[in-house]
Design an enzyme around this catalytic site. Structure first.
Site, short mmCIF file in Angstrom:
data_model
loop_
_atom_site.label_atom_id
_atom_site.label_comp_id
_atom_site.label_asym_id
_atom_site.label_seq_id
_atom_site.Cartn_x
_atom_site.Cartn_y
_atom_site.Cartn_z
N LYS A 206 0.84 -1.20 0.00
CA LYS A 206 0.00 0.00 0.00
C LYS A 206 0.88 1.25 0.00
O LYS A 206 0.70 2.15 -0.80
CB LYS A 206 -0.91 -0.03 1.22
CG LYS A 206 -1.81 1.19 1.33
CD LYS A 206 -2.67 1.11 2.57
CE LYS A 206 -3.31 2.47 2.83
NZ LYS A 206 -4.08 2.49 4.07
N GLU A 212 10.89 -4.55 3.88
CA GLU A 212 10.96 -5.97 3.49
C GLU A 212 10.53 -6.15 2.04
O GLU A 212 11.18 -6.85 1.25
CB GLU A 212 10.03 -6.82 4.38
CG GLU A 212 10.49 -6.96 5.81
CD GLU A 212 9.89 -5.90 6.72
OE1 GLU A 212 9.59 -4.79 6.24
OE2 GLU A 212 9.73 -6.18 7.92
N GLY A 267 -4.36 -2.09 5.39
CA GLY A 267 -3.65 -3.25 4.85
C GLY A 267 -4.33 -4.56 5.20
O GLY A 267 -4.52 -5.43 4.34
N ARG A 268 -4.70 -4.73 6.47
CA ARG A 268 -5.27 -6.01 6.89
C ARG A 268 -6.73 -6.19 6.46
O ARG A 268 -7.36 -7.20 6.76
CB ARG A 268 -5.12 -6.18 8.41
CG ARG A 268 -5.67 -5.03 9.23
CD ARG A 268 -5.17 -5.10 10.67
NE ARG A 268 -5.57 -3.94 11.46
CZ ARG A 268 -4.90 -2.81 11.56
NH1 ARG A 268 -3.78 -2.65 10.86
NH2 ARG A 268 -5.33 -1.83 12.32
N GLU A 353 -3.57 -6.83 15.22
CA GLU A 353 -3.07 -5.52 14.79
C GLU A 353 -4.20 -4.48 14.94
O GLU A 353 -3.95 -3.30 15.14
CB GLU A 353 -2.55 -5.57 13.35
CG GLU A 353 -1.58 -4.44 13.03
CD GLU A 353 -0.93 -4.55 11.65
OE1 GLU A 353 -1.64 -4.40 10.65
OE2 GLU A 353 0.29 -4.76 11.58
N HIS A 384 -4.25 -33.80 17.98
CA HIS A 384 -3.13 -34.65 18.37
C HIS A 384 -1.94 -33.82 18.80
O HIS A 384 -0.80 -34.29 18.79
CB HIS A 384 -2.78 -35.59 17.21
CG HIS A 384 -3.94 -36.48 16.87
ND1 HIS A 384 -4.17 -37.67 17.51
CD2 HIS A 384 -4.99 -36.29 16.03
CE1 HIS A 384 -5.30 -38.21 17.05
NE2 HIS A 384 -5.81 -37.38 16.15
N LYS A 515 10.50 -0.86 13.79
CA LYS A 515 10.98 -0.49 12.44
C LYS A 515 12.11 0.52 12.55
O LYS A 515 13.13 0.41 11.87
CB LYS A 515 9.84 0.15 11.64
CG LYS A 515 8.82 -0.80 11.08
CD LYS A 515 7.85 -0.06 10.18
CE LYS A 515 6.67 -0.91 9.79
NZ LYS A 515 5.63 -0.22 9.06
O1 F6P Z 1 4.02 -2.69 9.55
C1 F6P Z 1 2.70 -3.06 9.58
C2 F6P Z 1 2.04 -2.81 8.26
O2 F6P Z 1 1.90 -1.45 8.06
C3 F6P Z 1 0.71 -3.52 8.15
O3 F6P Z 1 -0.31 -2.83 8.74
C4 F6P Z 1 0.59 -3.67 6.67
O4 F6P Z 1 -0.36 -4.63 6.32
C5 F6P Z 1 2.00 -4.08 6.32
O5 F6P Z 1 2.82 -3.32 7.19
C6 F6P Z 1 2.40 -3.86 4.89
O6 F6P Z 1 2.28 -2.52 4.52
P1 F6P Z 1 2.38 -2.10 3.01
O7 F6P Z 1 1.24 -2.72 2.27
O8 F6P Z 1 2.31 -0.60 3.00
O9 F6P Z 1 3.70 -2.59 2.48
#
Ligand code: F6P
Length: 554
Positions: A206, A212, A267-268, A353, A384, A515
């Site tokens: 987003k 990452e 995002g979620r 979150e 199990h 972060k």
């Molecule tokens: O660090 C948490 C977060 O902001 C989440 O809320 C989000 O889903 C994820 O990182 C990824 O964010 P983006 O879609 O901006 O890369």
């Protein structure tokens, strides 16, 4: 804003708990023979049995009163109409607009967001069909056969979960993979056997600032160029999904290859947006529309059903009851459906979150427990492993069981795959679901154990105290529509819980400190300066130890 625990309805629940807290589910069921059919609700193709919760009429009445007192109905209206209910980020929260029907109109800041959503869906559908049909050619002219989604958090967990959940409906000659972790192993393993000429990367972020994702996307581009040796290849092998066309352009993905997202989609809560492009490529636009229809059906139910008959509201209120009044810190989600194996992981982000918060929207301490810790595994595997603790441990773990009337892979007793004979294997799976919920609720008393002739010394070990709450969700079969309804159910349950606790369920400030520290530490690890870094003594020593280890010969 009043903290939830200071509200009269909350106090009434405290008093009520002093009475019902010691009543066993055995007594509640004995007192009301209709309990198992009375405490149920159906919506959007899902059926919820919540009778195995430690509640009575008064509990439900008081929880509903609490919801009214906290303004649940008004908050639902505010969310659906596009008010900026994410107050700490000044944003509307409109994931429901992602599945609105095309004839709806919803104006936010002078823009009809429903029209934008449907324009994006049309672009997604056209692109998906090109990939699925082989019309989209890679740089060397070969069709795409492998699709790798690069994203993390909400830009990964929804697509991963949906891909697994809807694998039955997917085009099997397309191979979908997901890379989220910045651990290089994730990308290395995802690409090691692939031909770049037939591989498409979807970079989902987003913000398009997530370290990452950008790190993995750069590494993927380098991998692609190592094989294809031409910068121009990027245009045929990379697309992006982002709310920031500038950031994707900066990365080198043109606007024509970028699918949009909006700041009013968290995002979620984004799997119904272009973040779901990999889902649409896998299952096709028609099935994707069914997924949206299932979500929409649950949205409509949540918006209009009275609280006492409102499935997401009830699920959310029961979570508050179990969490804050019965003291359950965790919540197990147990799908008796192999395809839902990633649902617990998806729900972890959605729930924790959203509501893992310690202050209200006004910044005051919440004054009660907030989000439960969500975890789970598909049944029967969990039976199990950790079900021992569920049945006889010292902690109360409310469980959500999820099952279906029909398997997507019926296996008749003789092992052939005919669809017309009874699917005994599915019966066995569902028998286990029902048995687990029954055993948790009713247990086995010492007298019942003795009556079986168990030696006295073993009696305490064989007793099941029961009285452990659970919900059971059933649907006919796992379709895209059912999955959509299920996801929207949990989204709105989480929303309900957040309204009761008075928290902002749509921000995530708690991820920031880590972060910032990681960025600082990464710079230190990358730098030539080997000086002892400015950290606490533990972190500084660990960093030094890491520096030594990374130089050692394998
Ligand atoms: O660090 C948490 C977060 O902001 C989440 O809320 C989000 O889903 C994820 O990182 C990824 O964010 P983006 O879609 O901006 O890369």
């Amino acid at each position: 804003m009043n903290a939830a625990s200071t509200r009269p309805a909350w106090q009434a629940l405290v008093t009520h708990h002093a009475h019902i807290g010691s009543v066993h589910l055995r007594e509640l069921f004995a007192a009301d023979p209709k309990r198992g059919t009375r405490w149920t609700v159906s919506a959007a193709g899902l059926h919820l049995d919540y009778s195995k919760n430690r509640i009575d009429d008064e509990t439900v009445a008081l929880l509903s009163a609490l919801a009214r007192d906290c303004g649940l109905r008004e908050r639902i209206g505010a969310m659906f109409s596009g008010e900026a209910i994410n107050t700490t980020e000044h944003r509307a929260v409109l994931h429901t607009a992602l599945r609105a029907s095309p004839d709806e109109r919803l104006w936010v800041g002078g823009v009809d967001v429903v029209a934008e959503v449907h324009a994006a869906l049309a672009r997604m559908a056209a692109f998906s069909e090109q990939i699925r049909g082989g019309a989209w050619r890679g740089h060397t002219g070969l069709p795409i056969r492998h699709v790798i989604n690069i994203g993390i958090g909400g830009s990964d967990l929804g697509p991963v979960m949906a891909h697994e959940a809807l694998r039955h409906y997917s085009q099997r000659d397309l191979d979908l993979r997901f890379v989220s972790n910045v651990d290089g192993t994730a990308l290395a393993e995802a690409t090691r056997d692939l031909d770049a000429a037939q591989t498409l990367f979807i970079v989902c972020s987003k913000s398009f600032r997530t370290v990452e994702t950008l790190t993995n996307a750069r590494a993927a581009r380098a991998w692609c160029l190592r094989q294809l040796s031409d910068e121009a290849a990027v245009a045929r092998h990379f697309v992006a999904v982002s709310a920031s066309a500038e950031a994707t352009a900066e990365f080198g993905i043109a606007a024509a290859q970028t699918f949009p997202l909006w700041d009013w989609v968290g995002g979620r809560y984004s799997m119904a947006s272009a973040i779901g492009l990999s889902t649409m490529i896998a299952i096709g636009p028609d099935h994707f529309r069914d997924l949206l229809a299932g979500m929409r059906a649950m949205d409509e139910h949540f918006r209009h059903a009275p609280i006492e008959r409102n499935m997401p509201a009830l699920l959310g209120l029961l979570a508050v009851w179990n969490n804050d009044f019965l003291g359950a810190a965790t919540q197990a989600v147990l799908p008796y459906e192999q395809y839902l194996s990633r649902l617990p992981a998806y729900l972890q982000q959605l729930t924790m979150e959203s509501n893992g918060k310690h202050v209200t929207r006004d910044g005051e301490p919440v004054g009660c427990g907030t989000s439960p810790i969500v975890w789970g595994e598909p049944g029967t595997n969990g039976q199990h492993s950790f079900h021992q603790l569920l049945h006889q441990g010292t902690r109360l773990v409310p469980c959500d069981f999820i099952g279906f009337g029909q398997s997507l892979n019926p296996l008749p007793a003789d092992g052939s795959r005919a669809h017309d004979s009874r699917d005994r294997q599915h019966d066995l799976l569902m028998a286990n679901l029902f048995a687990q919920a029954e055993a948790l609720a009713f247990g086995k008393t010492a007298d019942e154990v003795r009556a079986e002739g168990v030696p006295e010394a073993l009696v305490p070990h064989r007793v099941f105290e029961g009285n452990r709450p659970s919900n059971t969700l059933l649907a006919r079969r796992l379709t895209p529509h059912a999955l959509g309804a299920l996801v929207a159910l949990y989204e709105h349950s989480v929303f309900t819980q957040g309204v009761i606790w008075g928290v902002d369920s749509f921000d995530q400030w708690g991820v920031e400190l880590g972060k910032v520290l990681a960025e600082k530490t990464a710079a230190e690890l990358a730098g030539a300066d080997q000086a002892r870094p400015a950290h606490d003594s533990s972190t500084a020593a660990l960093i030094q130890r890491y520096r030594q280890l990374r130089e050692e010969r394998p």
